[in-house]
Design a protein around this motif. Structure first.
Motif, PDB file in Angstrom:
ATOM      1  N   ASP A  42      39.261  38.449  38.028  1.00 55.57           N
ATOM      2  CA  ASP A  42      38.501  38.114  36.825  1.00 55.57           C
ATOM      3  C   ASP A  42      39.365  38.180  35.573  1.00 55.57           C
ATOM      4  OD1 ASP A  42      38.864  40.834  36.724  1.00 55.57           O
ATOM      5  OD2 ASP A  42      36.741  41.363  36.655  1.00 55.57           O
ATOM      6  N   LEU A  43      40.641  37.798  35.700  1.00 60.94           N
ATOM      7  CA  LEU A  43      41.519  37.743  34.544  1.00 60.94           C
ATOM      8  C   LEU A  43      41.016  36.708  33.542  1.00 60.94           C
ATOM      9  CD1 LEU A  43      45.138  37.789  36.066  1.00 60.94           C
ATOM     10  CD2 LEU A  43      44.050  39.602  34.742  1.00 60.94           C
ATOM     11  N   THR A  44      41.216  36.992  32.271  1.00 60.74           N
ATOM     12  CA  THR A  44      40.960  35.992  31.239  1.00 60.74           C
ATOM     13  C   THR A  44      42.178  35.084  31.149  1.00 60.74           C
ATOM     14  OG1 THR A  44      39.563  37.507  29.971  1.00 60.74           O
ATOM     15  CG2 THR A  44      40.485  35.621  28.796  1.00 60.74           C
ATOM     16  N   LEU A  45      41.968  33.804  31.370  1.00 56.57           N
ATOM     17  CA  LEU A  45      43.069  32.850  31.388  1.00 56.57           C
ATOM     18  C   LEU A  45      42.891  31.830  30.278  1.00 56.57           C
ATOM     19  CD1 LEU A  45      43.155  32.166  35.233  1.00 56.57           C
ATOM     20  CD2 LEU A  45      44.820  33.515  33.945  1.00 56.57           C
ATOM     21  N   PRO A  46      43.950  31.537  29.509  1.00 54.12           N
ATOM     22  CA  PRO A  46      43.848  30.488  28.500  1.00 54.12           C
ATOM     23  C   PRO A  46      43.836  29.102  29.146  1.00 54.12           C
ATOM     24  CG  PRO A  46      46.103  31.317  28.603  1.00 54.12           C
ATOM     25  CD  PRO A  46      45.284  32.175  29.539  1.00 54.12           C
ATOM     26  N   PHE A  47      43.387  28.119  28.367  1.00 55.02           N
ATOM     27  CA  PHE A  47      43.397  26.708  28.782  1.00 55.02           C
ATOM     28  C   PHE A  47      42.457  26.428  29.959  1.00 55.02           C
ATOM     29  CE2 PHE A  47      47.893  28.006  27.821  1.00 55.02           C
ATOM     30  CZ  PHE A  47      47.848  27.684  26.477  1.00 55.02           C
ATOM     31  N   VAL A  48      41.492  27.316  30.188  1.00 54.68           N
ATOM     32  CA  VAL A  48      40.582  27.174  31.327  1.00 54.68           C
ATOM     33  C   VAL A  48      39.148  27.049  30.812  1.00 54.68           C
ATOM     34  CG1 VAL A  48      39.632  28.320  33.361  1.00 54.68           C
ATOM     35  CG2 VAL A  48      42.088  28.403  32.920  1.00 54.68           C
ATOM     36  N   ASP A  49      38.444  26.013  31.265  1.00 53.59           N
ATOM     37  CA  ASP A  49      37.052  25.806  30.870  1.00 53.59           C
ATOM     38  C   ASP A  49      36.084  26.590  31.742  1.00 53.59           C
ATOM     39  OD1 ASP A  49      37.259  23.606  28.744  1.00 53.59           O
ATOM     40  OD2 ASP A  49      38.449  22.778  30.384  1.00 53.59           O
ATOM     41  N   LYS A  50      36.370  26.650  33.038  1.00 53.60           N
ATOM     42  CA  LYS A  50      35.523  27.420  33.954  1.00 53.60           C
ATOM     43  C   LYS A  50      36.416  28.114  34.971  1.00 53.60           C
ATOM     44  CE  LYS A  50      31.168  24.772  33.979  1.00 53.60           C
ATOM     45  NZ  LYS A  50      30.209  24.042  34.844  1.00 53.60           N
ATOM     46  N   ARG A  51      36.059  29.357  35.266  1.00 47.59           N
ATOM     47  CA  ARG A  51      36.801  30.071  36.305  1.00 47.59           C
ATOM     48  C   ARG A  51      35.800  30.636  37.306  1.00 47.59           C
ATOM     49  NH1 ARG A  51      37.573  34.475  37.205  1.00 47.59           N
ATOM     50  NH2 ARG A  51      39.835  34.501  37.342  1.00 47.59           N
ATOM     51  N   PHE A  52      36.182  30.612  38.565  1.00 44.16           N
ATOM     52  CA  PHE A  52      35.307  31.071  39.645  1.00 44.16           C
ATOM     53  C   PHE A  52      36.020  32.175  40.412  1.00 44.16           C
ATOM     54  CE2 PHE A  52      34.482  26.571  38.871  1.00 44.16           C
ATOM     55  CZ  PHE A  52      33.118  26.568  38.636  1.00 44.16           C
ATOM     56  N   ASN A  53      35.373  33.324  40.470  1.00 43.52           N
ATOM     57  CA  ASN A  53      35.913  34.475  41.215  1.00 43.52           C
ATOM     58  C   ASN A  53      35.398  34.394  42.648  1.00 43.52           C
ATOM     59  OD1 ASN A  53      36.704  36.927  42.248  1.00 43.52           O
ATOM     60  ND2 ASN A  53      35.918  38.157  40.551  1.00 43.52           N
ATOM     61  N   ILE A  54      36.263  33.964  43.551  1.00 41.90           N
ATOM     62  CA  ILE A  54      35.857  33.837  44.954  1.00 41.90           C
ATOM     63  C   ILE A  54      36.726  34.765  45.811  1.00 41.90           C
ATOM     64  CG2 ILE A  54      34.943  31.510  44.720  1.00 41.90           C
ATOM     65  CD1 ILE A  54      37.504  30.416  45.793  1.00 41.90           C
TER      66      ILE A  54
END
Length: 387
Positions: A44-56
């Protein structure tokens, strides 16, 4: 928004730190092209340049039961988002995403996989060929573009007729040559002093997890053979891992513990490289090691074990030497550089020049963007209608 083309790219890997460490420039590039960027990985890192992130819950072990849930989660994500491009990384990230994306490919999605070093290669154990080779060969048939990061893997995929639609060679993930660059002597002495080192210390640096493959024992054994001839030598070992305590015990047993510093996890690798004299690398297998590229960018000559990843970077008598897993060979080359500062400087200059020519972030971005643009052009005729 009916009728609007939704240009989306999904990056998938086993863990999200992989993106933070290696792929932020490429996530940024997609954003600059006006694409929506999604990432799927464990964490669940906060990443720049990302609109959506999914923790799978992708697990490194292929047999882990949580990979079944990860497969189902990833399938739902891909089915719902209608990606134009999926770029997958890491072994399990690559396996799951390519299996899941089979239906999406039939609808026009392009699937790219970067092999960060095949587990099967020249000199690899037979079991690696029996297990990993048939899996990768099958999955290649589900891949639009297979990217390799060293020449040996590229030729292996070509010669063994992997059935990816396209096979490309890219020079790794790129090194930021503005961050990783040499210091002048005055700066070097100042930073050394701030980190507790003396101007005449001969510092050898290696950053790697302590495991069997990284093989730090070899470097510790080499210290025994230079102890009296290079008394100011210090081996700086950054990293953690299961074999850390074993290596500490070995250093004490060989009575060279005063020559080794176990630095643990560090987030100031660039400073440690800049104050060092040489880079050493004892790993048995590598795809294309970032630690060596960063050291070369900092102007360090490299003494490294002979494997395909190191062969891609190190040329004997040009920017360092390749060693055949013998501590005596390591010791011999260390002594040579310890007593020949001109040679050390010349090898370091050539190493940085090699990185600037082929392995900088800008060079790799140019290589990757050429691949991406080819698929982007194909996407112009594909319209995803989002309801």
């Amino acid at each position: 928004m009916d009728g609007v083309v939704k240009k989306k790219v999904l990056f998938c890997a086993t863990v999200d730190y992989h993106f933070k460490a290696f792929h932020l420039p490429y996530l940024k590039w997609f954003k600059e092209q006006g694409w929506e960027v999604h990432v799927a990985a464990q964490g669940d890192l906060t990443l720049p340049f990302v609109d959506k992130r999914f923790n799978i819950p992708i697990q490194r072990s292929p047999l882990h039961k949580m990979n079944i849930k990860a497969y189902k989660d990833l399938k739902k994500i891909i089915n719902e988002n209608h990606y134009s491009i999926i770029h997958c990384h890491t072994p399990m990230g690559g396996v799951l995403s390519r299996l899941v994306a089979r239906d999406a490919r039939k609808k026009g999605t392009k699937v790219i996989y970067t092999a960060h070093g095949f587990h099967f290669c020249k000199g690899a154990p037979l079991i690696n060929w029996l297990l990993y080779y048939p899996i990768e060969k099958f999955l290649a048939s589900l891949t639009d573009c297979l990217i390799t990061i060293n020449q040996e893997d590229y030729l292996l995929a070509k010669n063994h007729r992997f059935k990816a639609k396209s096979i490309k060679h890219v020079h790794g993930v790129g090194v930021n040559t503005e961050i990783f660059k040499p210091l002048n002597e005055s700066q070097k002495h100042s930073v050394r002093e701030s980190l507790g080192y003396k101007p005449n210390d001969f510092l050898m640096f290696y950053a790697a997890e302590f495991n069997k493959n990284k093989n730090q024992r070899l470097l510790i054994e080499a210290l025994v053979q230079i102890k009296y001839e290079v008394p100011n030598a210090k081996l700086l070992l950054a990293g953690e891992g299961l074999l850390l305590e074993d290596c500490k015990d070995l250093a004490r047993k060989l009575n060279v513990d005063d020559m080794v510093q176990f630095l643990g996890f560090r987030n100031d690798i660039e400073n440690l490289l800049k104050i060092s004299d040489i880079a050493v690398a004892s790993s048995l297998r590598e795809g294309l090691p970032v630690n060596i590229m960063e050291a070369m960018a900092c102007g360090l000559p490299t003494i490294a074990n002979n494997n395909r990843g190191h062969r891609e970077l190190v040329q004997n008598d040009q920017n360092g030497w390749l060693i055949n897993n013998q501590s005596a060979e390591f010791a011999h080359r260390i002594k040579k550089l310890a007593y020949d500062s001109d040679l050390k400087k010349q090898l370091g200059i050539k190493g940085r020049k090699k990185i600037l020519s082929n392995f900088s972030i800008q060079n790799v971005l140019d290589e990757k963007s050429e691949i991406y643009r080819g698929y982007m052009n194909e996407m112009e005729d594909i319209l995803w209608v989002v309801h």
